[in-house]
Design a protein around this motif. Structure first.
Motif, mmCIF file in Angstrom:
data_model
loop_
_atom_site.group_PDB
_atom_site.id
_atom_site.type_symbol
_atom_site.label_atom_id
_atom_site.label_comp_id
_atom_site.label_asym_id
_atom_site.label_seq_id
_atom_site.Cartn_x
_atom_site.Cartn_y
_atom_site.Cartn_z
ATOM 1 N N GLY A 169 0.794 -1.220 0.000
ATOM 2 C CA GLY A 169 0.000 0.000 0.000
ATOM 3 C C GLY A 169 0.824 1.268 0.000
ATOM 4 O O GLY A 169 0.274 2.359 -0.188
ATOM 5 N N THR A 170 2.138 1.141 0.213
ATOM 6 C CA THR A 170 3.010 2.308 0.194
ATOM 7 C C THR A 170 3.560 2.536 -1.213
ATOM 8 O O THR A 170 3.451 1.688 -2.096
ATOM 9 N N THR A 171 4.164 3.714 -1.378
ATOM 10 C CA THR A 171 4.755 4.096 -2.674
ATOM 11 C C THR A 171 6.209 4.449 -2.486
ATOM 12 O O THR A 171 6.586 5.109 -1.514
ATOM 13 N N CYS A 172 7.035 4.008 -3.434
ATOM 14 C CA CYS A 172 8.441 4.391 -3.470
ATOM 15 C C CYS A 172 8.728 5.053 -4.805
ATOM 16 O O CYS A 172 8.408 4.501 -5.868
ATOM 17 N N VAL A 173 9.333 6.221 -4.758
ATOM 18 C CA VAL A 173 9.793 6.907 -5.971
ATOM 19 C C VAL A 173 11.267 6.596 -6.180
ATOM 20 O O VAL A 173 12.076 6.728 -5.254
ATOM 21 N N VAL A 174 11.610 6.159 -7.373
ATOM 22 C CA VAL A 174 13.004 5.969 -7.766
ATOM 23 C C VAL A 174 13.380 7.148 -8.649
ATOM 24 O O VAL A 174 12.872 7.290 -9.763
ATOM 25 N N ASN A 175 14.255 8.001 -8.139
ATOM 26 C CA ASN A 175 14.666 9.200 -8.855
ATOM 27 C C ASN A 175 15.961 8.882 -9.615
ATOM 28 O O ASN A 175 17.039 8.851 -9.037
ATOM 29 N N GLY A 176 15.828 8.592 -10.908
ATOM 30 C CA GLY A 176 16.982 8.215 -11.724
ATOM 31 C C GLY A 176 17.014 6.729 -11.975
ATOM 32 O O GLY A 176 17.101 5.937 -11.038
ATOM 33 N N ALA A 177 16.932 6.331 -13.252
ATOM 34 C CA ALA A 177 16.857 4.909 -13.602
ATOM 35 C C ALA A 177 18.079 4.463 -14.388
ATOM 36 O O ALA A 177 17.986 3.635 -15.281
ATOM 37 N N PHE A 243 18.820 8.450 -6.772
ATOM 38 C CA PHE A 243 20.043 7.932 -7.374
ATOM 39 C C PHE A 243 20.765 8.993 -8.202
ATOM 40 O O PHE A 243 21.745 8.685 -8.870
ATOM 41 N N VAL A 244 20.296 10.235 -8.158
ATOM 42 C CA VAL A 244 20.898 11.330 -8.937
ATOM 43 C C VAL A 244 21.600 12.305 -7.995
ATOM 44 O O VAL A 244 22.818 12.443 -8.009
ATOM 45 N N ALA A 245 20.815 13.033 -7.207
ATOM 46 C CA ALA A 245 21.322 13.928 -6.152
ATOM 47 C C ALA A 245 22.281 14.998 -6.653
ATOM 48 O O ALA A 245 23.225 15.378 -5.970
ATOM 49 N N GLU A 246 22.050 15.508 -7.850
ATOM 50 C CA GLU A 246 22.797 16.658 -8.348
ATOM 51 C C GLU A 246 21.942 17.387 -9.374
ATOM 52 O O GLU A 246 20.907 16.881 -9.800
ATOM 53 N N GLN A 247 22.361 18.610 -9.709
ATOM 54 C CA GLN A 247 21.686 19.424 -10.717
ATOM 55 C C GLN A 247 20.204 19.639 -10.394
ATOM 56 O O GLN A 247 19.365 19.700 -11.278
ATOM 57 N N GLY A 248 19.905 19.759 -9.100
ATOM 58 C CA GLY A 248 18.542 20.044 -8.672
ATOM 59 C C GLY A 248 17.707 18.824 -8.348
ATOM 60 O O GLY A 248 16.649 18.949 -7.713
ATOM 61 N N ALA A 249 18.162 17.640 -8.774
ATOM 62 C CA ALA A 249 17.379 16.421 -8.507
ATOM 63 C C ALA A 249 17.250 16.165 -7.022
ATOM 64 O O ALA A 249 16.249 15.593 -6.564
ATOM 65 N N GLN A 250 18.279 16.564 -6.237
ATOM 66 C CA GLN A 250 18.239 16.323 -4.795
ATOM 67 C C GLN A 250 17.135 17.151 -4.129
ATOM 68 O O GLN A 250 16.512 16.694 -3.160
ATOM 69 N N GLN A 251 16.871 18.343 -4.626
ATOM 70 C CA GLN A 251 15.783 19.154 -4.084
ATOM 71 C C GLN A 251 14.428 18.562 -4.477
ATOM 72 O O GLN A 251 13.488 18.526 -3.677
ATOM 73 N N ASP A 252 14.351 18.096 -5.723
ATOM 74 C CA ASP A 252 13.106 17.482 -6.191
ATOM 75 C C ASP A 252 12.773 16.238 -5.359
ATOM 76 O O ASP A 252 11.612 15.981 -5.037
ATOM 77 N N ALA A 253 13.805 15.453 -5.033
ATOM 78 C CA ALA A 253 13.574 14.225 -4.279
ATOM 79 C C ALA A 253 12.939 14.525 -2.925
ATOM 80 O O ALA A 253 11.990 13.840 -2.500
ATOM 81 N N PHE A 254 13.447 15.538 -2.249
ATOM 82 C CA PHE A 254 12.879 15.900 -0.957
ATOM 83 C C PHE A 254 11.438 16.385 -1.125
ATOM 84 O O PHE A 254 10.551 16.049 -0.326
ATOM 85 N N ALA A 255 11.185 17.136 -2.207
ATOM 86 C CA ALA A 255 9.839 17.668 -2.445
ATOM 87 C C ALA A 255 8.838 16.568 -2.771
ATOM 88 O O ALA A 255 7.630 16.743 -2.567
ATOM 89 N N MET A 256 9.325 15.427 -3.256
ATOM 90 C CA MET A 256 8.435 14.303 -3.580
ATOM 91 C C MET A 256 8.207 13.377 -2.396
ATOM 92 O O MET A 256 7.488 12.383 -2.510
ATOM 93 N N THR A 257 8.852 13.675 -1.270
ATOM 94 C CA THR A 257 8.732 12.836 -0.070
ATOM 95 C C THR A 257 7.582 13.346 0.804
ATOM 96 O O THR A 257 7.481 14.539 1.092
ATOM 97 N N GLN A 258 6.712 12.454 1.245
ATOM 98 C CA GLN A 258 5.545 12.867 2.019
ATOM 99 C C GLN A 258 5.918 13.194 3.467
ATOM 100 O O GLN A 258 7.040 12.949 3.916
ATOM 101 N N ARG A 259 4.979 13.755 4.199
ATOM 102 C CA ARG A 259 5.160 13.995 5.623
ATOM 103 C C ARG A 259 5.529 12.684 6.308
ATOM 104 O O ARG A 259 4.947 11.640 6.035
ATOM 105 N N ASN A 260 6.500 12.750 7.195
ATOM 106 C CA ASN A 260 6.995 11.582 7.928
ATOM 107 C C ASN A 260 7.591 10.525 6.989
ATOM 108 O O ASN A 260 7.746 9.364 7.359
#
Length: 341
Positions: A169-177, A243-260
């Motif tokens: 029932g949970t979701t995982c986002v993979v940032n960078g394939a 899996f990217v964490a550069e060129q702005g992807a690291q900020q996007d990753a945090f923004a895609m993470t839900q509360r808690n």
């Protein structure tokens, strides 16, 4: 023997002849390299990003994802023998410090990291230790699994840590394939029942992600954060593996993470700039990941040899190492580039 040697930061390595390593200490193992992965960390090493942390003296041989055949062993080695097919944990360790006793190999206070702070495996032979060797089925081709020694173990380690958070029932986002991300997707589908959303700017990478089990794919086109939020009811994902964490992807990753939720940082290259109030007001976690344990690699090889995790690779002869590095830098490698000495 031939080896890929870095002589000067910000300049390309050179392929040159150097003496073959020998087994001098009781637990030394010399491996004839059958496959050496080419990693974005190799580009970061050339760019001098690792100089202060590694303390390495130039010139030295790069390459930290290695598999091959045992060529020579020290007097006390009993777990492998000459001729065995092996994949190598990236950090030969002491086995005696607290981290080793706790099974946290990558935090051993006496470890080396061939390819980072010692001569690595972009060469015909590599010096490692018995503690780093994982014996494989003799039918395994080292070039087919070498990148699991770093890209694989790093992705698997992060997924393994996230498993308790990814119940049905949970979701995982993979940032960078890419090289790590495509292994992370397979590890997620093997270990969890979570819904997997993959974000990447390359349509070919997303096609591969869908083939590997992604439930949804999103093109990183500037609207991807909003797209992920829309797919998650405006909430974001319980876990984001960046899996990217550069060129702005690291900020996007945090923004895609839900509360808690938990934002796992796996790739690197840029800083994360998060207002502290955004962390405490939502209780989001930011979690670092460094390769993985010996047991992580053993578990990953079980999945690999069962066909549940496969590497998508592009192979180059050792003499074409500079071409492999250039293709990786230009984004021309789908999956992982592998040198075959």
């Amino acid at each position: 023997m031939k080896a890929v040697r870095l002589h000067t930061y910000h300049q390309q390595p050179v392929i040159e002849d150097v003496p073959e390593p020998t087994a001098k200490e009781p637990f030394d193992v010399v491996v004839k390299v059958g496959g050496a992965g080419v990693c974005r960390t190799d580009l970061h090493i050339i760019e001098q990003q690792w100089e202060e942390k590694s303390g390495v003296t130039l010139p030295y041989t790069i390459g930290h994802e290695n598999a091959g055949w045992v060529h020579e062993v020290g007097s006390a080695v009993t777990n492998v023998a000459v001729g065995d097919t092996v994949i190598l944990h990236p950090t030969p360790t002491c086995g005696l410090c607290h981290a080793c006793r706790a099974g946290q190999d990558m935090h051993c206070i006496n470890s080396t990291f061939p390819g980072i702070n010692a001569d690595g495996g972009m060469a015909e032979y590599l010096l490692t230790s018995a503690r780093a060797c994982i014996k494989l089925d003799p039918n395994t081709q080292p070039e087919d699994v070498a990148a699991l020694a770093d890209a694989g173990i790093t992705a698997y380690h992060a997924v393994r840590k996230a498993v308790p958070l990814l119940y049905p029932g949970t979701t995982c986002v993979v940032n960078g394939a890419g090289g790590l991300g495509h292994i992370g997707i397979q590890s997620l589908t093997a270990l969890t029942a979570a819904r997997v959303i993959v974000v990447d700017r390359n349509p070919d990478a997303l096609t591969l992600a869908a083939e590997l089990g992604a439930d949804e794919t999103v093109v990183a086109d500037g609207k991807h954060v909003a797209a992920v939020l829309d797919l998650t009811g405006g909430n974001g994902a319980e876990v984001v593996l960046d899996f990217v964490a550069e060129q702005g992807a690291q900020q996007d990753a945090f923004a895609m993470t839900q509360r808690n939720g938990s934002h796992f940082v796996i790739g690197y290259g840029s800083n994360i700039d998060i207002p502290t109030i955004d962390i405490i007001s939502t209780e989001r976690n930011v979690i670092g990941n460094l390769v993985g344990t010996y047991n992580d690699l053993v578990e990953l090889m079980v999945l690999a040899q069962a066909g549940k995790v496969t590497l998508h690779t592009k192979k180059y002869p050792l003499d074409a190492a500079l071409d492999a590095l250039a293709d990786l830098a230009a984004g021309k490698v789908r999956g992982r580039a592998i040198l075959t000495p």
